[in-house]
Design a protein around this motif. Structure first.
Motif, mmCIF file in Angstrom:
data_model
loop_
_atom_site.group_PDB
_atom_site.id
_atom_site.type_symbol
_atom_site.label_atom_id
_atom_site.label_comp_id
_atom_site.label_asym_id
_atom_site.label_seq_id
_atom_site.Cartn_x
_atom_site.Cartn_y
_atom_site.Cartn_z
ATOM 1 N N LEU A 114 0.848 -1.191 0.000
ATOM 2 C CA LEU A 114 0.000 0.000 0.000
ATOM 3 C C LEU A 114 0.885 1.244 0.000
ATOM 4 O O LEU A 114 1.828 1.335 0.787
ATOM 5 C CB LEU A 114 -0.894 0.013 1.248
ATOM 6 N N PRO A 115 0.625 2.216 -0.865
ATOM 7 C CA PRO A 115 1.391 3.467 -0.832
ATOM 8 C C PRO A 115 1.271 4.138 0.530
ATOM 9 O O PRO A 115 0.188 4.178 1.121
ATOM 10 C CB PRO A 115 0.727 4.311 -1.928
ATOM 11 N N ALA A 116 2.386 4.666 1.028
ATOM 12 C CA ALA A 116 2.417 5.262 2.371
ATOM 13 C C ALA A 116 1.417 6.402 2.508
ATOM 14 O O ALA A 116 0.841 6.611 3.582
ATOM 15 C CB ALA A 116 3.826 5.747 2.686
ATOM 16 N N THR A 117 1.200 7.146 1.431
ATOM 17 C CA THR A 117 0.305 8.297 1.497
ATOM 18 C C THR A 117 -1.160 7.900 1.657
ATOM 19 O O THR A 117 -2.004 8.746 1.965
ATOM 20 C CB THR A 117 0.457 9.146 0.226
ATOM 21 N N MET A 118 -1.480 6.634 1.471
ATOM 22 C CA MET A 118 -2.855 6.169 1.612
ATOM 23 C C MET A 118 -3.136 5.586 2.998
ATOM 24 O O MET A 118 -4.274 5.242 3.315
ATOM 25 C CB MET A 118 -3.171 5.117 0.547
ATOM 26 N N LEU A 119 -2.102 5.477 3.834
ATOM 27 C CA LEU A 119 -2.265 4.793 5.114
ATOM 28 C C LEU A 119 -3.328 5.434 6.000
ATOM 29 O O LEU A 119 -4.172 4.741 6.578
ATOM 30 C CB LEU A 119 -0.921 4.769 5.859
ATOM 31 N N THR A 120 -3.292 6.753 6.138
ATOM 32 C CA THR A 120 -4.214 7.432 7.046
ATOM 33 C C THR A 120 -5.667 7.189 6.637
ATOM 34 O O THR A 120 -6.515 6.857 7.479
ATOM 35 C CB THR A 120 -3.926 8.937 7.074
ATOM 36 N N ASP A 121 -5.951 7.327 5.347
ATOM 37 C CA ASP A 121 -7.323 7.129 4.875
ATOM 38 C C ASP A 121 -7.770 5.675 5.035
ATOM 39 O O ASP A 121 -8.914 5.396 5.431
ATOM 40 C CB ASP A 121 -7.448 7.542 3.404
ATOM 41 N N VAL A 122 -6.868 4.743 4.736
ATOM 42 C CA VAL A 122 -7.211 3.325 4.831
ATOM 43 C C VAL A 122 -7.446 2.927 6.288
ATOM 44 O O VAL A 122 -8.395 2.191 6.607
ATOM 45 C CB VAL A 122 -6.101 2.461 4.194
ATOM 46 N N VAL A 123 -6.604 3.425 7.190
ATOM 47 C CA VAL A 123 -6.776 3.124 8.612
ATOM 48 C C VAL A 123 -8.106 3.681 9.120
ATOM 49 O O VAL A 123 -8.826 3.021 9.880
ATOM 50 C CB VAL A 123 -5.600 3.687 9.432
#
Length: 280
Positions: free
Chosen positions: A32-41
């Motif tokens: 998963l791209p690091a920049t998507m972590l916050t939204d995915v979490v």
């Protein structure tokens, strides 16, 4: 939510770690791209997931620079986020790619496997200090699964002190913060009856208990760590790995690692023996 991030070098065992977590009830996402972590979490939190594991590595290279800031943001959101960084020596990684006949993810520009590994190390240089490193160079898949399981079960709010025995003839562990060489101590290997035993066996313990030099080495390492652990806490370190090495990683290093783990029983301690078979 507990979020385990898996990163590290290609071929170092990230898939093994991720499958272990999936088998233990984690919802897992690979690459998963690091920049998507916050939204995915945030999405998974809304859906009620309490245990999530995500791999973040050079397959999403353009987003890696954002990972430290993203991890800080997640911690500010009270997410129990931990990063496990897997690595291995270049020689071992080259051998693994040769055995599996798989392409390295960075091999698209005509680079050799060794050049790809060197480039990947450079790309991940700013990441391995964000979490706990595990050198998988001489680990079986079973041992890696056991180490990862113990690690994720540890209390993230406490500094984890890792004692790791190893054999110098197998190379220095890449994941050590401190390395103590105990090859100067008496070696039970030269007593035929003791040779097949390990530093966990009672006969080996009796052998070392009668040696003043062993007691002195143990006391010196213990005092060193007692002096400096408070500074690591002040530096907000989550993990400190202390590697104890003898020639083969079977007798002296194992015994001292076991004794040090007992001496620091008041701390959160993990004990590893790199050259011994993993316990089932």
């Amino acid at each position: 939510m507990q979020l385990i991030l898996i990163s590290g070098l290609s071929g170092s065992g990230k898939s093994v770690a991720l499958r272990l977590l999936e088998d233990n009830g984690y919802y897992c996402v690979d690459n998963l791209p690091a920049t998507m972590l916050t939204d995915v979490v945030a999405l998974y939190s809304e859906q009620g997931y309490q245990h999530v594991a995500i791999s973040v590595d050079t397959r999403s290279a353009p987003t890696l620079a954002a990972l430290p800031e993203v991890m800080a943001s997640l911690k500010a959101m009270r997410v129990d986020v931990r990063l496990i960084y897997l690595e291995a020596t270049t020689e071992v990684l080259v051998q693994r790619f040769s055995e599996t006949r798989r392409r390295h993810p960075l091999s698209g520009n005509g680079l050799t496997v060794e050049e790809c590994i060197r480039l990947e190390r450079e790309m991940l240089e700013h990441i391995h200090e964000l979490g706990h490193r595990i050198d998988t160079s001489h680990l079986s898949a079973n041992a890696l699964r056991a180490w990862v399981k113990v690690l994720v079960d540890a209390d993230a709010d406490c500094l984890t002190l890792v004692f790791e025995s190893f054999g110098f003839k197998h190379g220095l562990p890449l994941d050590a913060d401190f390395v103590f060489d105990v090859r100067c101590l008496p070696n039970p290997y030269y007593e035929v009856a003791l040779r097949p035993l390990t530093g966990q066996d009672e006969a080996i313990c009796r052998f070392f208990e009668g040696e003043a030099s062993v007691a002195q080495m143990l006391a010196d390492i213990r005092q060193f760590l007692q002096n400096w652990l408070p500074r690591f806490r002040q530096d907000n370190r989550s993990y400190v790995t202390v590697a104890i090495g003898c020639t083969g990683g079977q007798h002296r290093s194992v015994y001292l690692a076991e004794q040090l783990a007992k001496a620091f029983a008041g701390e959160q301690v993990l004990l590893r023996h790199r050259q011994l078979p993993a316990k089932k």
